[in-house]
Scaffold this active site. Structure first.
Site, short mmCIF file in Angstrom:
data_model
loop_
_atom_site.label_atom_id
_atom_site.label_comp_id
_atom_site.label_asym_id
_atom_site.label_seq_id
_atom_site.Cartn_x
_atom_site.Cartn_y
_atom_site.Cartn_z
CD GLU A 131 -2.73 -1.33 -0.03
OE1 GLU A 131 -2.93 -0.33 -0.74
OE2 GLU A 131 -3.16 -2.46 -0.32
CG HIS A 134 -0.94 1.02 -4.55
ND1 HIS A 134 -0.90 0.91 -5.92
CD2 HIS A 134 -1.47 -0.16 -4.09
CE1 HIS A 134 -1.37 -0.28 -6.28
NE2 HIS A 134 -1.72 -0.94 -5.20
CD GLU A 199 -3.33 -3.67 -7.02
OE1 GLU A 199 -2.73 -4.35 -6.16
OE2 GLU A 199 -3.87 -2.58 -6.77
#
Length: 312
Positions: A131, A134, A199
């Site tokens: 995360e 990202h 992803e």
């Protein structure tokens, strides 16, 4: 390569928006569509984090309520060269997590109680590193923009279906009909393709940040199995947030094709195992849930009765 692919897909999505505007209203319709896109993106840019967190009823954590989780995220953020994000808990049985925010200075990570219950510390670190990747790559903003544009295309097509097109050039009626029917599908496919490409990048970067791509691979397998068997009512009510999650929170749609929001888990795991070999990481992550040991895991990953190390 994925970065170039993402840029091309986002450019295609923007171009599609202009085509839809032209198909429904000619030259004037195209410019009106682009103005609408700019306005909706500006709104989403400022409000994306609050909207996503509110949609999933996330509860903010701090060093007092979730000391070990907060410390772990802080250590990973330091390794990634990022400011400390806000940390949120999702009161969801489905094991999952997502990141949001318009930039690294205004970002947040959210993790479900179901995830904290079933993963060990190394696996949780892998998920949080994913995360943070990202956030570092500004994927949270990219996904917000792509979701907003895709949604605006669908709305514009529905508007054209209800009210018809007007503008200079007056496009052929057949073109308007095709635009209204095909544009939303094309926008969704491009949006999902952007999500899948990012992803893979976040998996690799997350494995590098945590130093344990094998633990992230193990976590993905557990999360995929959990998401298959445990529904996420909030995600079902707000499907536009699905691409934000580390695994698809929606029922069904897990095939690695153009209609999937996420890559197939087996493909992601294979890539992470390859990265682990390149890094010389061969150790298997330890078993167990959360940071606690010697007692069954509570919904917060701590000991039953009272406040565990994850908060609660």
């Amino acid at each position: 390569m994925n970065v170039v692919k993402t840029g091309m897909l986002l450019a295609a999505l923007t171009a599609l928006f202009g085509v839809v505007g032209y198909g429904l209203g000619g030259g004037n319709g195209m410019w009106i569509a682009l103005v609408i896109a700019a306005g909706t993106n500006l709104f989403a840019w400022w409000n994306s984090d609050r909207m996503a967190l509110a949609a999933h009823k996330a509860q903010e954590a701090d060093p007092a309520s979730a000391p070990e989780l907060y410390q772990l995220v802080g250590e990973l953020a330091q390794k990634a060269g990022l400011p400390m994000p806000r940390v949120y808990i999702l009161h969801e049985d489905q094991p999952n997590a997502f990141a949001t925010g318009r930039n690294p200075q205004n970002s947040a990570v959210a993790i479900s109680t179901g995830l904290l219950r079933i993963l060990n510390r190394d696996e949780i670190a892998g998920v949080m590193a994913h995360e943070l990747a990202h956030i570092k790559n500004r994927d949270t903003l990219l996904m917000t923009v792509s979701a907003t544009v895709a949604g605006a295309i669908s709305t514009l097509a529905q508007f054209g279906f209800l009210f018809g097109g007007r503008g200079d050039g007056r496009p052929h009626p057949a073109m308007r009909i095709l635009t209204m029917l095909l544009a939303p599908m094309a926008a969704a496919i491009i949006q999902f393709a952007i999500s899948r490409a990012r992803e893979y990048v976040a998996d690799r970067d997350g494995g590098l940040i945590s130093g344990r791509p094998d633990a992230l691979a193990s976590a993905l397998l557990k999360l995929e199995a959990g998401a298959r068997g445990i529904p996420n009512p909030q995600a079902e009510q707000h499907p536009a947030t699905a691409p934000l999650f580390i695994v698809n929170p929606l029922a069904g749609g897990r095939i690695d094709n153009m209609f999937s929001t996420h890559p197939a888990t087996q493909n992601r795991v294979a890539a992470l195992h390859q990265l682990a070999q390149e890094m010389g990481v061969t150790g298997a992550p330890p078993s167990g849930g959360g940071f606690a040991s010697g007692a069954p895991a509570s919904p917060w990953g701590g000991r039953p009765g009272g406040r565990g190390p994850w908060g609660g």
